[in-house]
Design a protein around this motif. Sequence first.
Motif, PDB file in Angstrom:
ATOM      1  N   PRO A  68     -52.929  -1.348 -28.187  1.00  0.00           N
ATOM      2  CA  PRO A  68     -51.944  -0.488 -27.514  1.00  0.00           C
ATOM      3  C   PRO A  68     -51.560   0.749 -28.316  1.00  0.00           C
ATOM      4  CG  PRO A  68     -51.329  -2.793 -27.279  1.00  0.00           C
ATOM      5  CD  PRO A  68     -52.477  -2.764 -28.231  1.00  0.00           C
ATOM      6  N   ASP A  69     -51.369   0.588 -29.628  1.00  0.00           N
ATOM      7  CA  ASP A  69     -50.981   1.738 -30.450  1.00  0.00           C
ATOM      8  C   ASP A  69     -52.059   2.808 -30.435  1.00  0.00           C
ATOM      9  OD1 ASP A  69     -48.637   0.514 -31.026  1.00  0.00           O
ATOM     10  OD2 ASP A  69     -49.203  -0.145 -33.039  1.00  0.00           O
ATOM     11  N   GLU A  70     -53.302   2.381 -30.508  1.00  0.00           N
ATOM     12  CA  GLU A  70     -54.409   3.332 -30.468  1.00  0.00           C
ATOM     13  C   GLU A  70     -54.473   4.013 -29.107  1.00  0.00           C
ATOM     14  OE1 GLU A  70     -59.127   3.545 -31.841  1.00  0.00           O
ATOM     15  OE2 GLU A  70     -58.137   1.596 -31.580  1.00  0.00           O
ATOM     16  N   GLY A  71     -54.211   3.247 -28.063  1.00  0.00           N
ATOM     17  CA  GLY A  71     -54.205   3.832 -26.732  1.00  0.00           C
ATOM     18  C   GLY A  71     -53.119   4.870 -26.565  1.00  0.00           C
ATOM     19  N   LEU A  72     -51.897   4.532 -26.994  1.00  0.00           N
ATOM     20  CA  LEU A  72     -50.797   5.491 -26.872  1.00  0.00           C
ATOM     21  C   LEU A  72     -51.111   6.791 -27.594  1.00  0.00           C
ATOM     22  CD1 LEU A  72     -47.499   3.441 -27.325  1.00  0.00           C
ATOM     23  CD2 LEU A  72     -48.299   4.596 -25.262  1.00  0.00           C
ATOM     24  N   ARG A  73     -51.768   6.673 -28.728  1.00  0.00           N
ATOM     25  CA  ARG A  73     -51.991   7.852 -29.555  1.00  0.00           C
ATOM     26  C   ARG A  73     -53.134   8.727 -29.055  1.00  0.00           C
ATOM     27  NH1 ARG A  73     -52.778   7.846 -36.170  1.00  0.00           N
ATOM     28  NH2 ARG A  73     -52.549  10.109 -36.428  1.00  0.00           N
ATOM     29  N   TRP A  74     -54.224   8.089 -28.542  1.00  0.00           N
ATOM     30  CA  TRP A  74     -55.440   8.869 -28.287  1.00  0.00           C
ATOM     31  C   TRP A  74     -55.893   8.898 -26.835  1.00  0.00           C
ATOM     32  CZ3 TRP A  74     -55.743  11.771 -32.192  1.00  0.00           C
ATOM     33  CH2 TRP A  74     -55.534  11.307 -33.491  1.00  0.00           C
ATOM     34  N   LEU A  75     -55.209   8.203 -25.937  1.00  0.00           N
ATOM     35  CA  LEU A  75     -55.678   8.209 -24.548  1.00  0.00           C
ATOM     36  C   LEU A  75     -55.638   9.598 -23.930  1.00  0.00           C
ATOM     37  CD1 LEU A  75     -54.378   4.839 -23.059  1.00  0.00           C
ATOM     38  CD2 LEU A  75     -56.713   5.705 -22.949  1.00  0.00           C
ATOM     39  N   TRP A  76     -54.699  10.431 -24.359  1.00  0.00           N
ATOM     40  CA  TRP A  76     -54.673  11.791 -23.815  1.00  0.00           C
ATOM     41  C   TRP A  76     -55.973  12.512 -24.139  1.00  0.00           C
ATOM     42  CZ3 TRP A  76     -55.124  16.378 -26.596  1.00  0.00           C
ATOM     43  CH2 TRP A  76     -55.022  17.547 -25.827  1.00  0.00           C
ATOM     44  N   LEU A  77     -56.400  12.442 -25.406  1.00  0.00           N
ATOM     45  CA  LEU A  77     -57.619  13.130 -25.806  1.00  0.00           C
ATOM     46  C   LEU A  77     -58.843  12.496 -25.158  1.00  0.00           C
ATOM     47  CD1 LEU A  77     -58.857  15.364 -27.487  1.00  0.00           C
ATOM     48  CD2 LEU A  77     -58.933  13.798 -29.447  1.00  0.00           C
ATOM     49  N   PRO A 128     -66.928  -2.359 -37.940  1.00  0.00           N
ATOM     50  CA  PRO A 128     -67.408  -1.545 -36.812  1.00  0.00           C
ATOM     51  C   PRO A 128     -66.417  -0.449 -36.447  1.00  0.00           C
ATOM     52  CG  PRO A 128     -66.430  -3.573 -36.025  1.00  0.00           C
ATOM     53  CD  PRO A 128     -66.379  -3.656 -37.520  1.00  0.00           C
ATOM     54  N   GLN A 129     -66.936   0.573 -35.777  1.00  0.00           N
ATOM     55  CA  GLN A 129     -66.094   1.692 -35.402  1.00  0.00           C
ATOM     56  C   GLN A 129     -65.148   1.325 -34.262  1.00  0.00           C
ATOM     57  OE1 GLN A 129     -69.662   4.363 -35.007  1.00  0.00           O
ATOM     58  NE2 GLN A 129     -68.196   5.869 -35.744  1.00  0.00           N
ATOM     59  N   GLY A 130     -63.917   1.866 -34.338  1.00  0.00           N
ATOM     60  CA  GLY A 130     -62.974   1.716 -33.245  1.00  0.00           C
ATOM     61  C   GLY A 130     -63.157   2.820 -32.222  1.00  0.00           C
ATOM     62  N   ALA A 131     -62.356   2.770 -31.165  1.00  0.00           N
ATOM     63  CA  ALA A 131     -62.477   3.757 -30.096  1.00  0.00           C
ATOM     64  C   ALA A 131     -62.222   5.169 -30.615  1.00  0.00           C
ATOM     65  CB  ALA A 131     -61.499   3.411 -28.971  1.00  0.00           C
ATOM     66  N   ALA A 132     -61.213   5.331 -31.483  1.00  0.00           N
ATOM     67  CA  ALA A 132     -60.895   6.665 -31.992  1.00  0.00           C
ATOM     68  C   ALA A 132     -62.038   7.208 -32.838  1.00  0.00           C
ATOM     69  CB  ALA A 132     -59.601   6.620 -32.801  1.00  0.00           C
ATOM     70  N   ASP A 133     -62.673   6.336 -33.658  1.00  0.00           N
ATOM     71  CA  ASP A 133     -63.826   6.763 -34.458  1.00  0.00           C
ATOM     72  C   ASP A 133     -64.959   7.231 -33.560  1.00  0.00           C
ATOM     73  OD1 ASP A 133     -63.510   6.755 -37.241  1.00  0.00           O
ATOM     74  OD2 ASP A 133     -63.449   4.579 -37.297  1.00  0.00           O
ATOM     75  N   LEU A 134     -65.247   6.466 -32.531  1.00  0.00           N
ATOM     76  CA  LEU A 134     -66.304   6.839 -31.598  1.00  0.00           C
ATOM     77  C   LEU A 134     -65.997   8.165 -30.914  1.00  0.00           C
ATOM     78  CD1 LEU A 134     -66.938   3.356 -29.928  1.00  0.00           C
ATOM     79  CD2 LEU A 134     -68.497   4.567 -31.473  1.00  0.00           C
ATOM     80  N   LEU A 135     -64.728   8.358 -30.560  1.00  0.00           N
ATOM     81  CA  LEU A 135     -64.346   9.598 -29.889  1.00  0.00           C
ATOM     82  C   LEU A 135     -64.534  10.795 -30.808  1.00  0.00           C
ATOM     83  CD1 LEU A 135     -63.153  10.895 -27.349  1.00  0.00           C
ATOM     84  CD2 LEU A 135     -60.880  10.485 -28.299  1.00  0.00           C
ATOM     85  N   LEU A 136     -64.153  10.643 -32.087  1.00  0.00           N
ATOM     86  CA  LEU A 136     -64.333  11.746 -33.037  1.00  0.00           C
ATOM     87  C   LEU A 136     -65.803  12.116 -33.164  1.00  0.00           C
ATOM     88  CD1 LEU A 136     -63.234  13.695 -35.174  1.00  0.00           C
ATOM     89  CD2 LEU A 136     -63.427  11.843 -36.850  1.00  0.00           C
ATOM     90  N   ASP A 137     -66.673  11.121 -33.316  1.00  0.00           N
ATOM     91  CA  ASP A 137     -68.105  11.401 -33.437  1.00  0.00           C
ATOM     92  C   ASP A 137     -68.646  12.062 -32.169  1.00  0.00           C
ATOM     93  OD1 ASP A 137     -68.149  10.317 -35.970  1.00  0.00           O
ATOM     94  OD2 ASP A 137     -68.821   8.328 -35.306  1.00  0.00           O
TER      95      ASP A 137
END
Length: 922
Positions: A552-561, A512-521
């Motif tokens: 947490p790593d995904e959050g640190l990287r993409w929460l700004w966007l 399944p897609q992660g949060a970053a994948d969903l955000l890109l789409d």
Amino acid sequence: MLLDRCDEREVLDRLLAVIRAGESRALVVRGELGVGKSALLEYLVSRTSGCRVERVVGVQSELDLAFAGLHQLCLPMLDRAEPLPGPQRDALYAAFGLRVGPAPDRFLVGLAVLGLLAEVARERPLVCVIDDAQWLDTSSVQLLTFVARRLRVESVAVIIAVREPHELDLSGLRELVVGGLPETEARLLLGSALRGRVDERVLDRIVSESRGNPLALMESARSSTVAELDSGLLSVGALPERIEESYLQRVVALPRDTRRLLLLAAAEPIGDPVLLWRAAGLLGLGDRDAAPATQNGLIDIGPVVRFPHPLARSVLYRAASLKERRNSHQALAEVTNPDTDPDRRAWHRAQAAPGPDDEVADELERSAFRARARGCSAAAAAFLEQAAELTVEPSRKAERTVAAAQEKHRAGMTDAAIRLLCLAQAGRLDELQRATTDLLRAQIAFTAHRSSEAPRLLLKAAKRLEPLDAELARETYLEAVSAAMVAGPPADSGGLAEIAEAARAAPLASPPQGAADLLLDAVATRIMDGHAAGMPMTRRALCAFRSPDLPPDEGLRWLWLAGTTAAQVWENETWEALADRHVQLARELGAVVVLPLALTSRIVVHTVLGELPAAASLLKEADEVIEATGSPRMPLAAMLVASWQGRVSAAFRVIDATTAGAVTGSQGVELVTAIWAKALLCNSLTQHEYALSAVDEISHASPIELGLPACGVMVELIEAAALSGQPERAACALGRLTEATRASGTDWALGIEARSRALVSEPEAAEPLYREAIARLGRSRVRGELARAHLLYGEWLRREHRVVDARESLRISHEVFSMIGARAFARRAARELELTGESATRPPRLSPDTDNLLTSQEEQIAGLASAGLTNAEIAARLFVSHRTIEWHLRKVFAKLNITSRRQLRLAPHRFHGSADPQPEEC
């Protein structure tokens, strides 16, 4: 005995007096080779009675070992580390390899060292003496200078001696520049070392050519023959070369086995006599071989192996043949414990290798992994670079070179990273490795240089990665989106539409897609198909980022966007939640490098919500973080806070500087934010023509590309145009704004739309729109915009000659603006009230008693303490020691005539400052 040096000794004596009085100091002692820096340090140490002294000496051969210098300093004090806050203590232990855990942020390690020094200094003043800092490993230098800059009132002195010239970044630290001896003292020193009487003219020449350098004087006297002195034919020459020549002459006169023993000592970096004698035994060397060198003053083998000067070590090492050096390193590798000191053993084995050696390269790579786990990217890069040199197989060699470049980039060594990339690309790379080098070049262009080429380079790298690594390709597309949003027009050379089109066509890595994948789409759909089409997917992506299961790593990287996306779709509650989470994650995980961006996002949220005191307080914290870490300044938050507060001079200083920098650089989002802030400020001052002039440059830009700043510009344009008699222009901007607000459907979005539409509507339609705006914004917590709706409605009512009705709305707007600290808007509302025949009630001022006024830093600390933070937590936020916080709070309590934190919490208004407008600025 020191000859002269009265001024230098006075500086050092004052420094000791200051730390004994409870303050802290940092001092850089700078001067050329042999000028007497070490002698001054010895003088300092001799005067430290009642103080604890810890010493560090940089060793050139340890330049690549992770935290080698820091380990020298802290190891004797680690027994005092337990009282440190848990995250700092864990980071410190991880940095020294004493505890397994995630790689610590280097600045969190720096905070731990600062806290450790403060803890040790509770018992007695602490003096940290660091000699030959130019030979310290990069990570240690970064953290020691970080600590030196953050010292305040801990009774700690950090003295750093460094050779001149040097490449260390010691900016912001006080310097003591040490020059040569005056002529009289130089002649006295020279005379004390000469054998027999020498012609005065020869003495004059030696003193002149040596420029009073003590080591040059002594070595000239020591190495010159009587004939040379009598004839005047000696040449002082270039100082380092002359001193090296002097040492070399002394070395070559020694027996061969003595030279071999000296070489062994020169190759052993930590000065361990046990290790030295073990290695010497392998080479058949013993005590007898040390005697001639000891008698000659070239070595002192005691508890620590010492040379008379760092140049003596380097001369000994370079004078040996390559084979002799390899033999020495091989012997040292064999006696170095692979369990307790694997990295030094790997380093010795690498120096002993006659050519490519995969076994040694593998060992170096393992050392790189350990360095990375300790948060030391500079050391990891050095190990990987050396591993690549010893690797036989070409593609593996290239892979390690690229990995070394990545670590150099993480360590902030951009030029070195690019050099390694060029080296790798000249080798045999497979397609994935070439795509990886493209990605790293693009990331350097974005993060290090904010280049306008970054979106295009990231797009290119993402396309190349698609058939090779689908997951990495999609991450790269998301990076390209971020870069394009930051670049913005006119710098957005990648084009958001092109990036979005390519991203939509990219294959998914795996469901399944992660949060970053969903955000890109979601972002790609909004860009390609419009706000309305993208809203369902956008809300699904934002929900994923709000989930407690977000890694947490995904959050640190993409929460700004993700937060930026929430703002673009007018979801203020989600935006606030994501900004809060970003800051919380950065603090909890010690991701100090990420913290400035997270704080900036949170400050903008506070500002948009009308929480200006909180925004201003957090802005101070962000400034502390940026100053401490050397991160690039991000003026977006400062511009918006100053403009909303109506601080005209301060706002225009930041706006003008940002505009100039953005036009010449590639910070499109900063340019748009500057224009938004300028237009908002001009509208607050009722200078609507200036507001219109400000937005001319980007009034054509698409809100979908620029997000909240562009929508903010549209809102200010509508108000300025409508109130300056240009309704057609206002209506055109409203049409573009409506596309975003209607698709969102939130109270914030529809409230702004209703308020803006009221400005261009006929009287019979305007009133219900103003009332709708007030109702919707009242439900959205966007207090500043709600107050503006009341203000515009009140102004409209006054123009409609409904004076009594106007007063109510104007009174509300004035009270809210005054309460949140929006000075210019408050004055505008006050003037409108006066036109209705009612005077605005001025908010209460603080007591004028200057004895009770707090400094800016005291206000900040008092605010954090009243919010319930402990001293350790406040210290971590402000990048100072907990003892500094204790000192400031004692002053706060004295000024406010209180004795407890409870009393502080009961009187928060005492340190939040007055919202009363400042006439000179408004």
